[in-house]
Design a protein around this motif. Structure first.
Motif, PDB file in Angstrom:
ATOM      1  N   ASP A  91      -7.056  -5.188  -0.584  1.00 47.39           N
ATOM      2  CA  ASP A  91      -5.851  -5.153  -1.417  1.00 47.39           C
ATOM      3  C   ASP A  91      -5.285  -3.736  -1.471  1.00 47.39           C
ATOM      4  O   ASP A  91      -6.045  -2.763  -1.575  1.00 47.39           O
ATOM      5  CB  ASP A  91      -6.158  -5.589  -2.851  1.00 47.39           C
ATOM      6  CG  ASP A  91      -6.622  -7.032  -2.951  1.00 47.39           C
ATOM      7  OD1 ASP A  91      -6.943  -7.623  -1.906  1.00 47.39           O
ATOM      8  OD2 ASP A  91      -6.675  -7.550  -4.069  1.00 47.39           O
ATOM      9  N   ALA A  92      -3.953  -3.644  -1.455  1.00 47.54           N
ATOM     10  CA  ALA A  92      -3.295  -2.346  -1.577  1.00 47.54           C
ATOM     11  C   ALA A  92      -2.122  -2.447  -2.534  1.00 47.54           C
ATOM     12  O   ALA A  92      -1.411  -3.454  -2.562  1.00 47.54           O
ATOM     13  CB  ALA A  92      -2.813  -1.853  -0.215  1.00 47.54           C
ATOM     14  N   SER A  93      -1.933  -1.390  -3.298  1.00 50.12           N
ATOM     15  CA  SER A  93      -0.720  -1.231  -4.102  1.00 50.12           C
ATOM     16  C   SER A  93      -0.027   0.038  -3.622  1.00 50.12           C
ATOM     17  O   SER A  93      -0.660   1.089  -3.539  1.00 50.12           O
ATOM     18  CB  SER A  93      -1.051  -1.117  -5.594  1.00 50.12           C
ATOM     19  OG  SER A  93      -1.558  -2.337  -6.090  1.00 50.12           O
ATOM     20  N   ILE A  94       1.233  -0.093  -3.305  1.00 50.58           N
ATOM     21  CA  ILE A  94       1.976   1.038  -2.750  1.00 50.58           C
ATOM     22  C   ILE A  94       3.094   1.399  -3.717  1.00 50.58           C
ATOM     23  O   ILE A  94       3.983   0.585  -3.990  1.00 50.58           O
ATOM     24  CB  ILE A  94       2.533   0.695  -1.355  1.00 50.58           C
ATOM     25  CG1 ILE A  94       1.386   0.272  -0.427  1.00 50.58           C
ATOM     26  CG2 ILE A  94       3.277   1.885  -0.777  1.00 50.58           C
ATOM     27  CD1 ILE A  94       1.837  -0.266   0.914  1.00 50.58           C
TER      28      ILE A  94
ATOM     29  N   LEU B  85      -1.536   1.357   7.988  1.00 48.57           N
ATOM     30  CA  LEU B  85      -2.279   0.447   7.120  1.00 48.57           C
ATOM     31  C   LEU B  85      -3.182  -0.475   7.929  1.00 48.57           C
ATOM     32  O   LEU B  85      -2.799  -0.945   9.007  1.00 48.57           O
ATOM     33  CB  LEU B  85      -1.315  -0.400   6.286  1.00 48.57           C
ATOM     34  CG  LEU B  85      -0.525   0.307   5.189  1.00 48.57           C
ATOM     35  CD1 LEU B  85       0.456  -0.666   4.543  1.00 48.57           C
ATOM     36  CD2 LEU B  85      -1.447   0.900   4.130  1.00 48.57           C
TER      37      LEU B  85
ATOM     38  N   LEU C 213      -4.779  -6.445   5.718  1.00 53.96           N
ATOM     39  CA  LEU C 213      -5.106  -6.649   4.310  1.00 53.96           C
ATOM     40  C   LEU C 213      -4.805  -8.081   3.900  1.00 53.96           C
ATOM     41  O   LEU C 213      -4.013  -8.772   4.550  1.00 53.96           O
ATOM     42  CB  LEU C 213      -4.284  -5.685   3.438  1.00 53.96           C
ATOM     43  CG  LEU C 213      -4.533  -4.188   3.654  1.00 53.96           C
ATOM     44  CD1 LEU C 213      -3.344  -3.380   3.143  1.00 53.96           C
ATOM     45  CD2 LEU C 213      -5.816  -3.753   2.948  1.00 53.96           C
TER      46      LEU C 213
ATOM     47  N   ILE D  68      -0.676  -7.081  -0.491  1.00 55.41           N
ATOM     48  CA  ILE D  68      -0.016  -5.803  -0.767  1.00 55.41           C
ATOM     49  C   ILE D  68       0.944  -5.988  -1.932  1.00 55.41           C
ATOM     50  O   ILE D  68       1.766  -6.915  -1.942  1.00 55.41           O
ATOM     51  CB  ILE D  68       0.757  -5.267   0.460  1.00 55.41           C
ATOM     52  CG1 ILE D  68      -0.211  -4.891   1.586  1.00 55.41           C
ATOM     53  CG2 ILE D  68       1.611  -4.057   0.071  1.00 55.41           C
ATOM     54  CD1 ILE D  68       0.476  -4.425   2.870  1.00 55.41           C
TER      55      ILE D  68
ATOM     56  N   CYS E  33       5.147  -3.952   6.170  1.00 49.31           N
ATOM     57  CA  CYS E  33       3.975  -4.447   5.436  1.00 49.31           C
ATOM     58  C   CYS E  33       3.554  -5.832   5.910  1.00 49.31           C
ATOM     59  O   CYS E  33       2.360  -6.148   5.932  1.00 49.31           O
ATOM     60  CB  CYS E  33       4.261  -4.448   3.939  1.00 49.31           C
ATOM     61  SG  CYS E  33       4.275  -2.784   3.198  1.00 49.31           S
TER      62      CYS E  33
ATOM     63  N   HIS F  20       0.847  -6.199   8.341  1.00 45.94           N
ATOM     64  CA  HIS F  20      -0.517  -5.891   7.897  1.00 45.94           C
ATOM     65  C   HIS F  20      -1.069  -6.908   6.911  1.00 45.94           C
ATOM     66  O   HIS F  20      -2.255  -6.848   6.578  1.00 45.94           O
ATOM     67  CB  HIS F  20      -0.542  -4.495   7.261  1.00 45.94           C
ATOM     68  CG  HIS F  20      -0.005  -3.420   8.164  1.00 45.94           C
ATOM     69  ND1 HIS F  20      -0.783  -2.762   9.082  1.00 45.94           N
ATOM     70  CD2 HIS F  20       1.260  -2.925   8.298  1.00 45.94           C
ATOM     71  CE1 HIS F  20      -0.025  -1.886   9.740  1.00 45.94           C
ATOM     72  NE2 HIS F  20       1.208  -1.964   9.280  1.00 45.94           N
ATOM     73  N   THR F  21      -0.233  -7.805   6.416  1.00 48.27           N
ATOM     74  CA  THR F  21      -0.691  -8.802   5.447  1.00 48.27           C
ATOM     75  C   THR F  21       0.217 -10.020   5.481  1.00 48.27           C
ATOM     76  O   THR F  21       1.366  -9.936   5.949  1.00 48.27           O
ATOM     77  CB  THR F  21      -0.705  -8.226   4.016  1.00 48.27           C
ATOM     78  OG1 THR F  21      -1.336  -9.156   3.133  1.00 48.27           O
ATOM     79  CG2 THR F  21       0.708  -7.963   3.510  1.00 48.27           C
TER      80      THR F  21
ATOM     81  N   ILE G 281       2.819 -10.504   0.118  1.00 49.66           N
ATOM     82  CA  ILE G 281       3.388  -9.319  -0.527  1.00 49.66           C
ATOM     83  C   ILE G 281       4.015  -9.750  -1.847  1.00 49.66           C
ATOM     84  O   ILE G 281       4.723 -10.763  -1.906  1.00 49.66           O
ATOM     85  CB  ILE G 281       4.474  -8.658   0.356  1.00 49.66           C
ATOM     86  CG1 ILE G 281       3.875  -8.188   1.685  1.00 49.66           C
ATOM     87  CG2 ILE G 281       5.133  -7.487  -0.381  1.00 49.66           C
ATOM     88  CD1 ILE G 281       4.921  -7.726   2.689  1.00 49.66           C
TER      89      ILE G 281
ATOM     90  N   ASN H 196      -9.962  -2.062  -2.915  1.00 48.14           N
ATOM     91  CA  ASN H 196      -8.527  -1.840  -3.099  1.00 48.14           C
ATOM     92  C   ASN H 196      -8.214  -0.351  -3.109  1.00 48.14           C
ATOM     93  O   ASN H 196      -9.101   0.496  -3.281  1.00 48.14           O
ATOM     94  CB  ASN H 196      -8.068  -2.460  -4.416  1.00 48.14           C
ATOM     95  CG  ASN H 196      -8.660  -1.731  -5.608  1.00 48.14           C
ATOM     96  OD1 ASN H 196      -9.856  -1.838  -5.900  1.00 48.14           O
ATOM     97  ND2 ASN H 196      -7.833  -0.954  -6.307  1.00 48.14           N
TER      98      ASN H 196
END
Length: 357
Positions: free
Chosen positions: A12-15, A49, A52, A55, A75, A78-79, A82, A245
């Protein structure tokens, strides 16, 4: 020191795309600390990235970025999922992006009914814009849309009304309680009417357990964690931020979470500008030092970005509670809010709220 071959792969990512924001929220001072648009990370920067599961694009206000569509497009390489967190202030931009990316998730931050929301978010008409945007997205056929409500001293009763509104509209309803951190640029957020706030969360939990969808039962468990946080208890599950994450700030710094406070500690895992190979950054000695700090962190934060990964990892604990209390609900009994601290081998000093780290 951890072995680089045993470092978990992030999911998991938060941008944080910007600290520019048109809102003037009382519980968040991001708007007083805007980023220079020329310094903000771009879609090209995010090519590094890894793959994932999820995102979250957040801010500030993500839709203030004129290149948001390019960022979303990158993004999606990569996932598959979103979600954008937004005030909904830029209605036309939200709708235009949703037309281009119909599978996108949108969470509009609404802190109460019309008067309360506009008071807390510092802009007249904010509630109307947010709700109008959600209704337009629903009419377009978007599925992954809903409200996000941050509970503070003054809006827990309105939270219950928003939940009922979201249910009637068939939309998602996400909750949070306000925190202090570098991200919010706040150090004085304190819930003073704890009994009232916790009582309203208890009502929300009862309603969520009455729903048919198991996802709502797990949200009830998460909300019990918010009661525990407000009461000053230790996290029911450990924080493993920086393992499953990560957060990227507008300048490309990678942090384990958005709950860090400099008075305790604040360390970056690295910067995607200086280490463009993300997995090299992720497995670096600097990142390992940050994970060690997380393991000993005195804070007891309870935010979805760091709670969700451990809820999945240690699924048996929330699942056992959810099933037990769903059955209680079906028998007309109130839920058992035991707020149990689960020992899964975490550092015993984590979340003990000690003043010195």
């Amino acid at each position: 020191m951890e072995n680089k071959h045993t470092v978990p792969v992030p999911t998991d990512a938060s941008i944080i795309l910007t600290y520019r924001c048109p809102m003037r929220c009382k519980m968040c001072n991001i708007w007083q600390n805007p980023t220079d648009r020329r310094e903000e990370i771009t879609a090209a920067d995010l090519r590094c990235l890894p793959d994932l599961k999820f995102i979250n694009l957040t801010g500030g206000e993500p839709f203030i970025r004129e290149d948001l569509a390019e960022i979303v497009e990158e993004c999606y390489r990569h996932t598959r999922r979103i979600v954008i967190s937004t005030s909904g202030w830029f209605e036309d931009r939200v709708i235009a992006l949703a037309r281009r990316f119909p599978d996108i998730g949108i969470r509009i931050s609404i802190e109460g009914l019309s008067g309360k929301n506009d008071e807390l978010r510092g802009h007249a008409g904010g509630f109307d814009k947010g709700l109008r945007t959600l209704l337009a997205l629903k009419q377009m056929g978007l599925k992954d849309i809903g409200f996000g409500c941050t509970v503070s001293n003054n809006n827990s009763a309105d939270m219950l009304s928003l939940y009922q509104l979201s249910r009637s509209l068939g939309m998602e309803f996400a909750t949070a309680a306000f925190h202090n951190s570098y991200y919010f640029h706040k150090d004085d957020n304190v819930i003073t009417n704890k009994e009232e706030v916790c009582r309203n969360f208890e009502q929300l939990i009862e309603w969520q357990l009455q729903e048919k969808h198991p996802k709502s039962w797990f949200r009830a468990w998460f909300n019990m964690g918010l009661i525990n946080y407000i009461e000053g208890g230790r996290r029911m599950l450990p924080c493993e931020a920086g393992s499953a994450n990560f957060f990227i700030d507008p300048w490309g710094e990678v942090y384990p979470c958005n709950g860090l406070e400099p008075k305790y500690w604040k360390k970056s895992m690295g910067n995607i500008h200086t280490t463009p190979d993300f997995m090299e950054l992720w497995r670096s000695p600097q990142a390992a030092e940050v994970r060690d700090c997380v393991a000993r962190c005195p804070k007891n934060c309870w935010m979805v970005g760091t709670a969700s990964p451990v809820m999945h990892k240690y699924m048996k604990y929330p699942m056992r509670w959810a099933v037990t209390n769903k059955l209680r609900s079906m028998r007309g009994l109130k839920p058992c809010l035991d707020k149990t601290w689960h020992d899964v081998g975490q550092n015993p000093s984590q979340g003990d709220l000690r003043e010195k780290f």
